[in-house]
Design an enzyme around this catalytic site. Structure first.
Site, short mmCIF file in Angstrom:
data_model
loop_
_atom_site.label_atom_id
_atom_site.label_comp_id
_atom_site.label_asym_id
_atom_site.label_seq_id
_atom_site.Cartn_x
_atom_site.Cartn_y
_atom_site.Cartn_z
N ARG A 191 29.88 -22.87 -25.31
CA ARG A 191 30.90 -23.32 -26.64
C ARG A 191 29.99 -24.34 -27.66
O ARG A 191 30.35 -25.19 -27.85
CB ARG A 191 32.22 -23.52 -26.28
CG ARG A 191 33.04 -22.63 -25.77
CD ARG A 191 34.43 -22.98 -25.24
NE ARG A 191 35.32 -21.89 -25.13
CZ ARG A 191 36.62 -22.00 -24.53
NH1 ARG A 191 37.00 -23.14 -24.25
NH2 ARG A 191 37.31 -20.82 -24.27
N GLN B 46 29.83 -19.35 -31.57
CA GLN B 46 31.12 -19.04 -31.85
C GLN B 46 31.55 -17.57 -32.05
O GLN B 46 32.58 -16.97 -31.45
CB GLN B 46 31.72 -19.74 -33.13
CG GLN B 46 31.85 -21.27 -32.80
CD GLN B 46 32.48 -21.71 -34.29
OE1 GLN B 46 32.40 -21.32 -35.13
NE2 GLN B 46 32.87 -23.00 -33.94
N ASP C 273 31.77 -16.00 -28.38
CA ASP C 273 32.56 -16.68 -27.53
C ASP C 273 33.67 -15.61 -26.85
O ASP C 273 35.00 -15.65 -27.54
CB ASP C 273 33.33 -17.87 -27.97
CG ASP C 273 34.08 -18.60 -27.00
OD1 ASP C 273 33.95 -18.20 -25.92
OD2 ASP C 273 34.41 -19.79 -27.38
N SER D 152 37.26 -17.27 -25.56
CA SER D 152 37.99 -17.69 -26.63
C SER D 152 38.87 -16.52 -27.35
O SER D 152 40.00 -16.64 -27.38
CB SER D 152 37.31 -18.49 -27.84
OG SER D 152 36.95 -19.87 -27.20
N TYR E 272 35.87 -27.91 -22.71
CA TYR E 272 36.65 -28.06 -21.53
C TYR E 272 36.96 -29.55 -21.15
O TYR E 272 36.38 -30.37 -21.32
CB TYR E 272 35.93 -27.52 -20.20
CG TYR E 272 35.71 -25.93 -20.72
CD1 TYR E 272 36.59 -24.77 -20.44
CD2 TYR E 272 34.35 -25.46 -20.94
CE1 TYR E 272 36.32 -23.62 -20.83
CE2 TYR E 272 33.90 -24.33 -21.38
CZ TYR E 272 35.27 -23.18 -21.27
OH TYR E 272 34.71 -21.88 -21.45
#
Length: 474
Positions: free
Chosen positions: A148, A153, A156, A159, A255
């Site tokens: 991440r 992005q 990902d 997500s 995280y």
């Protein structure tokens, strides 16, 4: 730098498929790795052929003729494996044939091939899959290991799927909850709004907050990372935190980290209190490479009001809630506990679209030049997501360092202290204001003619009368 390049314009055949329909019905997986739109993108970028398994997009509502219109070739499962250099999947492949699907296995995949899917390589659950990749000399990538970071992005997948899971969790809970989510006042009586508690303010938690708030619920959210407080509050939820023990749970890669035992005990006491007043509880807490932390005990569930609902988004990794049964909906002492592990797959069209966008952009990022596919192990995104390289198991890199603590804000300039005016000061200021106004009017009278002053006087009276009419006759 180790690098592998294949000429896509001359020899590359590209297979995009999920499992066949009969297996989909058994496993509950309805997503497909590539949509027709992205199949056309890959062909445009120089891939010679895109092979799609028959029925791969059926349950995701992508009909076969859409793939054909995009230029893809529909083939059976055997050709998917034997004729491809690169295979894209949602889940890891099965290692053997079955009666229902005799051709859907990896044994026909050529040595040196590339396979990209979600894998969870650090989990014992898929160790045999990784071993097979090694024995067959495959290069494999785990979409769920993509770091991440800003540059990644658009790749990902976690997500993307977490966003859908958080949204769907609220909908599943509302289906099982026996009352309105929003409060209502009707002729038959008043209905209070539903109270929702969300544990974890990651992508899934924030998505759940936004969905529950849009439905009119009162939402509280807990997270071990103080940095998430502003995000939670911006969505209209109340941020609850442990006050007994001060500890920052921020870990690497966005995280949370493993908390101390003292903090864990304190948060359990907080959850025990909150559960008694909660109608819907949604848990999303996960720590990479570890089983899901147990945060909700059987006693806490038993203390919830009858008819309450728990949705455990960590069910696939063991669950945050003690009574959770992965993949099932159960009833525990009057409380419904939902442990579905396929929430993104329950919105197959949307989840397939997002997954396809992620995996397509990830694949195209590994292109050192036009018409070539390259594995650059000096690329941080590639290195952290690659599992095996030509059959060699690559060691997992250490996790990303947690974000540096925010620098203390420079102390703002002190505001001038507001001191209450005395009666004499107040009167003096009023007299000064009136005097200044009258002086201005006299000065204008001396410097201008009678016509100008008459117009000014008429304008002032009209403004005064108009304002009085406006404020006295609404």
């Amino acid at each position: 730098m180790q690098q592998s390049r294949l000429d896509l314009t001359l020899s590359k055949r590209f297979r995009i498929a999920n499992c066949p329909l009969v297996f989909l019905l058994r496993s509950g997986e309805r997503r497909v790795a590539i949509t027709p739109q992205n199949a056309a993108v890959l062909l445009k970028k120089g891939f010679k052929e895109v092979l799609v398994e028959h029925g791969a997009g059926f349950q995701a509502q992508f009909p076969a003729h859409d793939y054909e219109a995009a230029g893809a070739t529909l083939v059976n499962a055997t050709r998917v494996w034997t004729d491809s250099n690169i295979v894209l999947k949602v889940r890891p492949p099965r290692l053997r044939s079955t009666t229902l699907s005799p051709n859907n296995f990896i044994s026909g995949f050529r040595k040196g091939g590339v396979i990209i899917s979600m894998l969870q390589p650090n989990s014992d659950r898929y160790k045999n899959v990784v071993d097979t990749y090694q024995s067959k000399g495959l290069t494999s990538f785990a979409m769920d290991m993509i770091p991440r970071i800003t540059r990644a992005q658009s790749f990902d997948v976690l997500s993307s799927m977490a966003n859908i899971a958080g949204y769907k969790a609220v909908l599943e809970a509302s289906n099982e909850f026996g009352s309105f989510i929003t409060g209502q006042t009707t002729a038959a009586g008043k209905v209070p709004p539903c109270k929702v508690l969300i544990i974890g303010a990651g992508v899934a938690g924030l998505s759940a907050i936004a969905t529950a708030r849009r439905m009119g619920a009162i939402v509280k959210c807990f997270d071990t990372r103080p940095a998430t407080k502003e995000q939670v509050q911006s969505l209209g939820a109340e941020f609850v935190e442990v006050t007994d023990v001060k500890e920052d749970g921020s870990g690497g890669g966005g995280y949370a980290k493993v908390m101390s035992q003292a903090f864990h005990d304190a948060e359990l006491r907080l959850f025990a209190k909150l559960c008694k007043e909660t109608d819907i509880l949604i848990t999303t807490a996960l720590i990479p490479g570890r089983p899901a932390p147990r945060l909700i005990t059987e006693e806490m569930v038993a203390d919830m009001k009858p008819g309450s609902v728990v949705v455990d988004l960590a069910a696939e990794n063991g669950g945050n809630c003690e009574p959770t049964v992965p993949g099932q909906l159960i009833h525990h002492k009057g409380v419904t506990v939902i442990g579905y592990t396929d929430l993104p797959s329950r919105l197959p069209t949307q989840s397939s679209t997002l997954y396809s966008n992620n995996i397509t952009k990830y694949l195209l990022s590994m292109s050192p030049k036009e018409g070539h596919f390259g594995v650059d192990l000096n690329d941080e995104v590639v290195r952290r997501s690659i599992v095996t390289y030509n059959g060699e198991l690559l060691p997992t890199l250490p996790p990303l360092a947690p974000p540096a603590p925010a620098a203390p804000k420079a102390e703002a300039a002190k505001q001038a202290e507001v001191v209450a005016l005395t009666p004499w000061q107040k009167a003096s200021r009023e007299v000064a204001t009136v005097t200044a106004g009258m002086g201005t009017a006299l000065a204008l009278g001396k410097l201008t003619g009678p016509l100008f002053m008459s117009n000014i006087f008429t304008f002032s009276l009209a403004g005064l009368i108009g304002s009085l009419q406006l404020y006295t006759h609404p």
